[in-house]
Every structure is written in structure tokens, then in C-alpha cells.
Design a protein around this motif. Sequence first.
Motif: not given
Length: 865
Positions: A193-215
Amino acid sequence: MGIIIFLQILSIFIGFLCMETNGSTLVHQALEVQCKESEREALLKFKEGFKNHFGYFSSWKAEEDCCQWERVGCNNETGHVIALDLQGDKGAVTLQLQGEISRSLLNLTHLSFLDLSQNDFNKIQIPEFFGSLSSLNYLNLSNAKFKGTIPNQIGNLSTLQVLDLSGNGFSLTANNLDWLRGLSSLKFLDLGGVDLSKDSHWLEAINMLPSLKELGLFACKLQNLPDSLSYVNFTSLEVLDLSLNSFNSSIPNWLFKIGSGLVEIHLRRNQFHGLIPDAFGNMTSLVELDLSENNLQGHVPKSLATLSRLTVLNVAWNSLEGIVTDVQLLNLSNLRVLELSSNQLAFDIAGLSCCNLGQQFPNWLQTQKSLSFIDISKSGISDIVPNWFWNLSPEVQYMNLSFNGLRGNVPDLSLNRKLSIIDLTHNRFSGSLPLFSPNMRVVILSRNSFSGPLSNLCEMISVNNFLGYLDLSDNLLSGPIPDCWNYGKDLEVLNLARNNLSVKIPDSIGYLVQLKMLIFENNGLYGEIPPSLKSCTSLLVIDLGLNKLSGAIPEWIGENLLDLRILVLNSNALEGLIPLQLCQLKALKLLNLASNRLSGRIPSCVGTLQALTEPGSSCYYNYDLKTLSMMHLERNITGAQRLFPQAVPVVKSMDLSSNNLSGEIPSQFTSLGGLLALNLSRNSLTGTIPPNIGAMEAMESLDLSWNELSCAIPDSILSLSNLSHLNLSHNKLSGPIPHGKNLLSKFGATSYLENQNLCGPPLSKNCLERESYGAPDCPKMELQERSRSSEEETGNGMGIPPFYISMALGFIIGFWGFWTPLLLNTSWRHAYFKFLGSMIDEIYVRVVVGVAKLQRKLQSQRQGE
């Protein structure tokens, strides 16, 4: 989302705390070490920032140890505050924090757990100083009505493992997710529900989280979805939810490089198109896969049949095609939910909802021993349901077999304690009513051939039952309605219509205090409407029509049932007056009292029925559960929200026909500007049609036939431009039928028959051949004006037939041919008036003499007698 994964993370975190404190816990108990004075002062100052702290902070007393306070956890050895659990309760306003968040929290330097979710912070921003709570491992700000931009300072929390900012709506935004790069320990991230429409590189930021189990990034207004990544770093991911975004692309390749550890994938309603990749078959740990409500084309991949751990498979509402066979489903032995509906699939077995299916019952279901959700509705099956189906799985909670041609008897299902929703609508099941357990919440058995008494109901609605919706309509049930409704505390819909039920309506119906729809129409019920029903103050719909009910319409209907939308009592033996109290039903949209023995005048206060004065064409009848509080349904059962038939619109209408009503039609009727249908036919109504009837501009159907209405049809009726049905026949109406763009003539002569003094098209009577237009008490001016307007429609230039033109000219010539010489010649005029005077005198003498002779003759006759 993945609640199991979340609980695993939480248990890891609590275990970490336990190790840190050498066996200490968050459970309040007698402690040797008290909390730090500075931290107690910080908590008290934090408390002062809230308006409604009485529900949260009743135990927060300055003179007591803060480690003994509710919602506060301390380290047993050091006395430092390490946890604040201030989660609110959305169901209780008094248990929701409202106010400001004090910076005094910064003095809690060892705080590792902070939960402020489910509160009401009235659109304030997330405080930037949260980024300085350097010991935080857990931060939950979900569903708390925060607003504004997520502060980048959150990225300073390098030890954070759980971050939940979901449920704050699009009022919470993030210009980008670069701040995530500092959260290297993060295992759980939910930004739903957070408005992320301005971020076109969101996936690159997520890719920096090596311990992430749930997104969780559902409903984040995401549009840009790269098809590939140079390398995939977040390979620990187990749960991924990208639902309700607008990617408008194919399913990306990088998804299949995350690894085989993915347990749940939720990609619903993302405008994905193209084929479903075969690579899903390599995700051997997959338990839930949801690809529904996209634009995927092609076949269901055979590789999905290898996912033996799969419990939920949902590919409904796509454009899939081809044939689904037993072989593709037999290996899915753990499947609980299978949704293939609303595609273009065909089955060489039986089938699932809304698909092109054969007639045989699907035998492959026999291998599915763990199903909790079964929906084979609208599948074209016309087979006998085999006995093994009813005992298929003890886990079944939802069963929908509706709109097929299924046959046979339904056995005793009372031992199935998990079954809570069943819909067998529109089949050919027969025999007596099946037994169900008190755990049932929704039972819909309508449009079948069930027969016999209703005695089985009493076992289902015994003590501590959960029944909320019961529909047994359109069957062959007979006998009395059982008098055992004392425990129906949750029942909101009760439909027993169109059966062969008899005897009186039981008094225990009054115990159904949550009831919103009571539908008993078309049975053989008799006696009076039970006064106990006045306790059912939540009622929206009452339909008792087509029975044998007697007595008066109760006044308490208008006094107690103030939310009533629909009242149907037609075709009974009700008598007496229409109660004035019905005018208090401001929400009433449909009133049907037709075919009874009602008498007296129509109450003029009907013009105050507020819902009928307002515009708007329809209300909803029978199955409008979207407006009812049926919140008991299990929301985690996919497709349960589609259980109920679509609501049937019913026009705003009033039917008082076929009674003994008398007097005039109240002029206040014309205030009902939202009324679409009015039927007052077959009564003894007198007087005129209300002159201002044209004010009822929404009217589509008007029937005033078989009354004693008189005088002219008002011209204002021409304003009813939406009128599609009109019947004014069998009255005493007179004068020309109003004409304006041939509006009323389009209905044909049958709409006006048996009105002796009515004339004009479409009737064959010509208005100008008559000397008068009916009763002497009718307004003449209106009739003369009407006559002139009718003449203007008949042609011949000025609109006057030649015969009348010649007659008028003859009269004019004869009149002025006689009077003109007298006016111009004085001697002629004097001679004429002298002659006229002598003639008058002679006539007078003759009359006097004649009268005297007549009197003498009558007197002599009386003497002779």
C-alpha cells in the motif's frame, strides 16, 4: 501473507533476546532488577503525548517498576527496556493510540522491539528520529494511519530484521528505496500500500538484501518490472507478494533464479501477459502459487503437476485454453484450493467453476484427500454425486456445487465439523433435508427437490451455533416452521420461500435479533404476523406475500423496524386500514400490500416516504450480502466472496392494488419523485387523478384501472417521459386524452377502455361530436382549453373540418343579414320593435287566459271526486 514465515522470524528474534539475557523472557514476573529511572521517565513522557491513553497505560504508574507495566518488556539482568508492544485494536476506538510520538523514546537505548501497528496517528509523518533507535530488530508501523514520505533515516537501522509499514494506504510514499541498502540484516519487509510509483529502480534496492525471507510489495503502484538482473542476490527469499500492481509485462526471468526455496508466490492482478513459464515446475518447495486476474494466454503447463507440495493453485480469470486431464492433477495430492475458473479451459474429466465441462462427475477429485475448498459450480455436470465425495476430506470448509444438474440424496454431514459454507443451489437433489453441524455459517440449498419437514433444522441451530445465512427456498418442503429459533443469535438471512409450509409463524422468530432478511413468501402460512417480530429491529427485508395471513397490518412495523427497505405482504387476507405508522419508514423503497382486504383511505403521509422521494432507480433484494454484516466468512478461503448470487435489482415501487381502498388519491403522492412503479388498480378510489402527477418524473409504470376516478386526465401527465406502461381503463374519466408528441396515444386503446366520456386518439370517439365532457363538477375551463388543443392537431390549415367551417359561415351570414338593415334604417328598426312588443303582449294575454282555464278545470275535477 506468509504468516508462518513471519512467526518463524518472530521466534528467531525472541530466541535472540533470550540468549542475550541468559534465559530472561518478556513475560512479566517478579524481577530482582528494576527498570532504569531515566527509562521510566522516558516512558511516562511518551505516554503524555497521547489523548486516549486510559486503555493502554492504566498500569503505567510512576511509583511502580516500569518493568511490571503492561506492554513493556525488560532485560531481566540489566533492567533495560527492550520491548514496547503497543499494537492497537481496530475493532475498538478506545484501544487505538491517538496523538504524538515523543522523542523521549530515544532514551530507550536498548529498545529492540517496537510495535505501534493498528492505531490511529491521524496522518502524521513517521518520525525521523526512529532512525536513531539503533538497537531495533523489530519495527511494525502497519495500519496506523501514517502519512507522508518514509524517512530515509530508517536505513540507519542496520540490525533491523522485521520492518512492516503496510496498510497505511497511498498516503504513505517513498521517492525511492535506496535507504534499504543499509538494512543488511532485514528478513521481513512489507511495504504493502505504499506509493512507490516514483521509483523505477526498486528492484535493484531489494536485490541488496541477501537475508530477506519475505517481501510484500502488493498494491504499491509499481509499473516498471525488469525482465532480468545481472545477478540475483536475495536468494534467501521464501515469500514474494507483488499483487495488485500494473506491470503489463510477461512474468520476469529473474524470478526463477531466486532459488528453489520459494514457498509462496503471489502475482495476482498485475496485467501479466504471455505464457505461464514451464520454469515454475523447478520450484519444488512451492506451496502457494497465485497468478489469477491477469492476461496469461496458452495451456496450463504440465510442469505444474510436479509440484507435489502445492496446496493452493489459482490461475482463475485469465485467458488459458486447452484441455485439463486427470494426469495433470493426480500428483497434486496436497492440494486444498484449485481455482481454474473463468478461463477457456475444457476438461475430459468433469470440471471446475464456469468452465466448459462434460456431464460426468470428476473422479480425479477422489485422490484429493486434503482439500479445504471445493468449487465445481456452473460446470454442466448432470450426474449422481457418488457417496465417496461427501466424505472426501475432513478438511473441507467451503463447498460450492451450485448451478449444475446434480442428483441424488445428500447424506448426514453433521460429523464434518470444519464444513462451514455449502451452496447446492439449482440442482436436482432430493430426499429429506441433510443434517449439518452447528458450525455451519452459510447453508444454501435453494432450487432443488428436497422434501419433508424442517425438523432437522433444530439440530443445526442449537446452543452455540454459528449459522448466519440459511436459504431453503424453491423446494418441496412441507409441514410447520419449527419453533426453535431461540439460539439464532448470528442469523442474518432466513429464506424459506416457495415451499409448502403451513401453520403459523412461530413466536421464537423474535429471537433472531440480527436478522436482516426474512423471506417466507408463497407458502401456506396463516394466522397473524407474530408481534415477537418487533424485536428484530435490524430487518431490511420482510417478504410474507402469497400466504394466508390474516388480521391487521401491525402498527409496530413502522414504529420498531425503522431500517426496513422492502415490505411485501401481498396476496394474503389482511384487513383494516393501512397504518399511518408505515410513513415512518424513511428507508422504504418497495411497498407491496396488493390483493388483501384493506379498506379506508390511502394515508396522505405516504408522500413523506423519504427513500421514494429521492432519485435512484433501484434497491437490492434477496442476496445483497455486500451490504450485510456477513463478516464471519473465512477470508483466507479463495473465492468465498463469490459464493453469493449477484444482487437482483428491484425498482422503487408501490402496489396497493386489489383491495377495498376508497376516497381520493392523495395529492401528496406527487412528492414521490423517485417512484418508478405505482399500482392502485382494482379499488374504489374516487375523485380526480392528481393534477400535478407530472411531478413524478421517474415513473415508468402507472396503473389506476378499475376504480371510479372521474374528470379529465391532467395535462401534466405528458411530463412522464419515462412512462412505458399505462392503464387508466375502467374508470369514469372524461374529456380528450392529452396529446403531446403522441406520448399517451402510443399505449393503445386498451389503456383507456370503459371510460364512457373519454375521447380522442387512440379512441375512436371524436371529441368535437360531443356537447359536454362529463360530470358538471369537472373543471370546464380545462376541458375547453383541451378541446382547442385537440382541434389544432386535426389539420386543414386552421385545424377545423370543412363542415364546421361552412356551418359557422352560414350562421354569420344569416345573423348579420337580418341585423344589419335594422341597425342602418331607423324607421325599420322602430317598426320591428313595435311589432315585437305587440307580439309579446299577445303572448302574455294568451298565457294568462290559458292558465286561468286550466285552474278552473282542475278545481271542477276535484269537486266531482
